[in-house]
Design an enzyme around this catalytic site. Structure first.
Site, mmCIF file in Angstrom:
data_model
loop_
_atom_site.group_PDB
_atom_site.id
_atom_site.type_symbol
_atom_site.label_atom_id
_atom_site.label_comp_id
_atom_site.label_asym_id
_atom_site.label_seq_id
_atom_site.Cartn_x
_atom_site.Cartn_y
_atom_site.Cartn_z
ATOM 1 N N ILE A 38 6.750 -14.886 0.063
ATOM 2 C CA ILE A 38 6.732 -14.413 1.438
ATOM 3 C C ILE A 38 7.665 -15.309 2.245
ATOM 4 C CG2 ILE A 38 5.296 -14.145 3.494
ATOM 5 C CD1 ILE A 38 2.939 -13.754 1.424
ATOM 6 N N GLU A 39 8.446 -14.678 3.099
ATOM 7 C CA GLU A 39 9.302 -15.414 4.033
ATOM 8 C C GLU A 39 8.804 -15.151 5.443
ATOM 9 O OE1 GLU A 39 13.863 -15.415 5.841
ATOM 10 O OE2 GLU A 39 13.321 -13.966 4.297
ATOM 11 N N ILE A 40 8.788 -16.183 6.256
ATOM 12 C CA ILE A 40 8.557 -16.044 7.691
ATOM 13 C C ILE A 40 9.829 -16.562 8.345
ATOM 14 C CG2 ILE A 40 7.121 -16.658 9.670
ATOM 15 C CD1 ILE A 40 5.492 -15.230 7.539
#
Length: 190
Positions: free
Chosen positions: A136-138
Site C-alpha cells: 500500500i502506498e500513501i
C-alpha cells in the site's frame, strides 16, 4: 525504447466510468478486514449473499476492496522480506503525511518513505504491507498535475477533468455514498 505514444484515442474504447474495486486473496479475511478498517478507515459493506465462499467487501474514498479467503492448501505468496516501492501496489492520496507517519508508528507498522521532486513540485510517498504482503502506498500526489503527453479526448470528456474541482466532486459523491451505506451496516456479516 520508451512508451509509444498514441496520437489519437480510438473512439471504440470501452465506456469505462472509474475504478470500482481491487480484490485480494487473504489467509484470514477477518484479520485483513481488521487491518483495512483500523489502518485505512474502510467500512464493511453488504456483499451478495449468493456467494458461496468466504469474503468481505469494504468501501471508502470512492473505491471498494474485496477480500477473498484463500483456499486451504493453495500456494500462498510469501510476505516480502523488505518493502520495495517498485513492487505492485495500490495507492491512496492523503492530505496530512505527517499524521499518517505518526499513526503508522503508533500501530507498529513498518514503512519506507520517499520524496519526489518534479518541476518544482514536491510530494511524499509512504509504502507498507498489509497482513498478506500486498503493498500500500500513501502519498500526497494530488500536488502533481495530470498532464497528458499528447492531445487526449479521454480527459476532455469530463468538464472537470484534471482539476481540483473534479477531486472535490468525487469526494462529495463518496460522502453521499458513505451516508447511504451507514443504514446497511447493521445487517452486515461475513
Amino acid at each position: 525504447m520508451g512508451i509509444q505514444e498514441i496520437n489519437e484515442i480510438n473512439g471504440d474504447s470501452l465506456p469505462l466510468l472509474s475504478l470500482n474495486h481491487v480484490s485480494f486473496l487473504c489467509k484470514s479475511v477477518r484479520g485483513s478486514v481488521k487491518f483495512y478498517q483500523e489502518v485505512l478507515g474502510f467500512i464493511l459493506i453488504k456483499r451478495p449473499s449468493s456467494f458461496k465462499f468466504e469474503g468481505a467487501w469494504l468501501f471508502n474514498y470512492g473505491i471498494g476492496i474485496h477480500l477473498l479467503q484463500r483456499e486451504r492448501g493453495a500456494n500462498a505468496p510469501t510476505k516480502p522480506s523488505f518493502i520495495n516501492p517498485k513492487d505492485n501496489h495500490i495507492s491512496f492520496e492523503c492530505a496530512d503525511m505527517n499524521l499518517v507517519k505518526m499513526k503508522l508508528e503508533e500501530m507498529g507498522i513498518e514503512y519506507v518513505s520517499a520524496v519526489v521532486v518534479e518541476g518544482g513540485v514536491k510530494f511524499d510517498q509512504l509504502f507498507f504491507h498489509d497482513p498478506d504482503g500486498y503493498m500500500i502506498e500513501i502519498c500526497d500526489c494530488y500536488k502533481l498535475p495530470v498532464i497528458p503527453l499528447n492531445p487526449c479526448s479521454v480527459l476532455q470528456k469530463h468538464p472537470l477533468a484534471a482539476t481540483a474541482d473534479l477531486r472535490l466532486a468525487l469526494a462529495k459523491d463518496n460522502d453521499w455514498m458513505m451516508d447511504n451505506l451507514i443504514a446497511d451496516i447493521i445487517d452486515i456479516t461475513f
